[in-house]
Design an enzyme around this catalytic site. Structure first.
Site, PDB file in Angstrom:
ATOM      1  N   GLY A  47      19.391 -85.780  37.161  1.00 12.72           N
ATOM      2  CA  GLY A  47      18.634 -86.150  38.349  1.00 12.72           C
ATOM      3  C   GLY A  47      17.538 -87.087  37.907  1.00 12.72           C
ATOM      4  N   GLU A  48      16.340 -86.798  38.300  1.00 11.02           N
ATOM      5  CA  GLU A  48      15.191 -87.617  37.905  1.00 11.02           C
ATOM      6  C   GLU A  48      14.143 -86.661  37.341  1.00 11.02           C
ATOM      7  OE1 GLU A  48      14.542 -90.880  37.660  1.00 11.02           O
ATOM      8  OE2 GLU A  48      12.646 -90.144  36.890  1.00 11.02           O
ATOM      9  N   SER A  49      13.927 -86.778  36.035  1.00 14.42           N
ATOM     10  CA  SER A  49      13.114 -85.762  35.348  1.00 14.42           C
ATOM     11  C   SER A  49      11.678 -85.704  35.860  1.00 14.42           C
ATOM     12  CB  SER A  49      13.143 -85.994  33.842  1.00 14.42           C
ATOM     13  OG  SER A  49      12.686 -87.292  33.523  1.00 14.42           O
ATOM     14  N   CYS A  79      21.249 -84.647  30.829  1.00 18.90           N
ATOM     15  CA  CYS A  79      20.550 -85.888  31.171  1.00 18.90           C
ATOM     16  C   CYS A  79      19.078 -85.621  31.502  1.00 18.90           C
ATOM     17  CB  CYS A  79      21.305 -86.635  32.270  1.00 18.90           C
ATOM     18  SG  CYS A  79      20.873 -88.383  32.315  1.00 18.90           S
ATOM     19  N   ARG A 108      13.546 -91.774  27.234  1.00 20.29           N
ATOM     20  CA  ARG A 108      14.105 -91.897  28.595  1.00 20.29           C
ATOM     21  C   ARG A 108      14.739 -93.260  28.782  1.00 20.29           C
ATOM     22  NH1 ARG A 108      10.191 -91.696  33.040  1.00 20.29           N
ATOM     23  NH2 ARG A 108      11.910 -91.337  34.453  1.00 20.29           N
ATOM     24  N   ILE A 136      24.428 -91.979  32.737  1.00 19.49           N
ATOM     25  CA  ILE A 136      23.788 -92.654  33.874  1.00 19.49           C
ATOM     26  C   ILE A 136      22.278 -92.724  33.603  1.00 19.49           C
ATOM     27  CG2 ILE A 136      23.413 -92.632  36.370  1.00 19.49           C
ATOM     28  CD1 ILE A 136      25.909 -90.668  36.484  1.00 19.49           C
ATOM     29  N   ARG A 137      21.782 -93.922  33.315  1.00 16.95           N
ATOM     30  CA  ARG A 137      20.364 -94.096  32.939  1.00 16.95           C
ATOM     31  C   ARG A 137      19.938 -92.980  31.977  1.00 16.95           C
ATOM     32  NH1 ARG A 137      20.770 -95.790  37.967  1.00 16.95           N
ATOM     33  NH2 ARG A 137      20.289 -93.802  38.929  1.00 16.95           N
ATOM     34  N   HIS A 172      26.768 -86.387  31.397  1.00 15.08           N
ATOM     35  CA  HIS A 172      26.974 -85.462  32.522  1.00 15.08           C
ATOM     36  C   HIS A 172      28.332 -84.781  32.447  1.00 15.08           C
ATOM     37  CE1 HIS A 172      23.527 -86.814  35.009  1.00 15.08           C
ATOM     38  NE2 HIS A 172      23.719 -87.961  34.394  1.00 15.08           N
ATOM     39  N   GLU A 174      29.213 -82.261  33.876  1.00 18.76           N
ATOM     40  CA  GLU A 174      29.498 -81.663  35.187  1.00 18.76           C
ATOM     41  C   GLU A 174      30.251 -82.618  36.120  1.00 18.76           C
ATOM     42  OE1 GLU A 174      26.613 -82.618  34.040  1.00 18.76           O
ATOM     43  OE2 GLU A 174      25.365 -83.537  35.598  1.00 18.76           O
TER      44      GLU A 174
HETATM   45  N1  GLN Z   1      16.670 -91.506  33.853  1.00 21.67           N
HETATM   46  C1  GLN Z   1      16.570 -90.209  34.462  1.00 21.67           C
HETATM   47  C2  GLN Z   1      15.262 -89.519  34.140  1.00 21.67           C
HETATM   48  O1  GLN Z   1      14.459 -90.023  33.425  1.00 21.67           O
HETATM   49  C3  GLN Z   1      17.723 -89.322  34.048  1.00 21.67           C
HETATM   50  C4  GLN Z   1      19.003 -89.834  34.650  1.00 21.67           C
HETATM   51  C5  GLN Z   1      20.036 -88.781  34.916  1.00 21.67           C
HETATM   52  O2  GLN Z   1      19.786 -87.576  34.898  1.00 21.67           O
HETATM   53  N2  GLN Z   1      21.213 -89.241  35.217  1.00 21.67           N
HETATM   54  O3  GLN Z   1      15.018 -88.444  34.622  1.00 21.67           O
END
Ligand code: GLN
Length: 191
Positions: A47-49, A79, A108, A136-137, A172, A174
């Site tokens: 997600g987005e940390s 992630c 990150r 993903i990122r 990921h 999942e």
């Molecule tokens: N770039 C996201 C973060 O810093 C992590 C990306 C992801 O969980 N797919 O949280």
């Protein structure tokens, strides 16, 4: 069957719940401290940390999760979840909080400077054939402490690590329709 919580304030919660359920765990979303208290183990999704840490703070889950992680609750971060478990973050947002416990430094969006997302076949220690890894990122691990075992690498950096009761991947599992890494985690939970 073990009760495995999935941190559910943000992130790809549903994918983790269905993978864990398919493997025979009782998988439950965790949004409140009472739900965490029922769980023997926890998954921190992608997600987005920064958002996840802020929401965890707002919903009074951050400190209870920290306490449980420190007292040995098996925890698996993917992630953003890996970032949350890390003791040290590079390129974090100003004041970004983590849960911590995993003696690593993560960077990150490390791969994201070249490409946002990519997929790769990775050899992972303990698995007989490569895993299809979706990044993903994604973060990578820049430094590991002595208790950390590196399970997989990509572009010369650790992307899957284990330290005692903690497991983390930059990618990921999942979303990959392959339950083997979750199964590895459930074996850690059962031990
Ligand atoms: N770039 C996201 C973060 O810093 C992590 C990306 C992801 O969980 N797919 O949280």
């Amino acid at each position: 069957m073990p009760v495995v919580g999935v941190f559910a304030l943000q992130g790809d919660v549903r994918e983790h719940l269905s993978t864990l359920t398919a493997l025979g765990a009782e998988a439950v979303p965790v949004r409140r401290p009472e739900e965490l208290a029922r769980c023997e183990a926890l998954v921190l999704p992608g997600g987005e940390s920064t958002t996840m840490a802020k929401l965890a703070r707002t919903f009074e889950l951050l400190d209870p999760i920290r306490v449980r992680v420190r007292s040995g609750m098996p925890t698996f971060g993917t992630c953003a979840g890996m970032i949350l478990l890390a003791d040290r973050i590079l390129d974090g947002a100003a004041g970004q909080e983590t849960i911590g416990g995993l003696d690593v430094t993560v960077r990150r969006n490390a791969f994201g400077r070249q490409v946002d997302s990519f997929e790769a076949e990775l050899d992972l220690k303990g698995l007989d054939r490569p895993v299809h890894a979706v990044f993903i990122r994604a973060p990578w691990v820049e430094e590991v402490g002595p208790a950390v075992e590196v399970l997989a690498e990509a572009e010369g950096h650790p992307v899957a690590v284990r330290q005692g009761h903690l497991l983390a991947t930059s990618f990921h599992p999942e979303v990959a329709d392959d339950g083997r890494i979750h199964r590895l985690f459930l074996e850690m939970v059962r031990r």
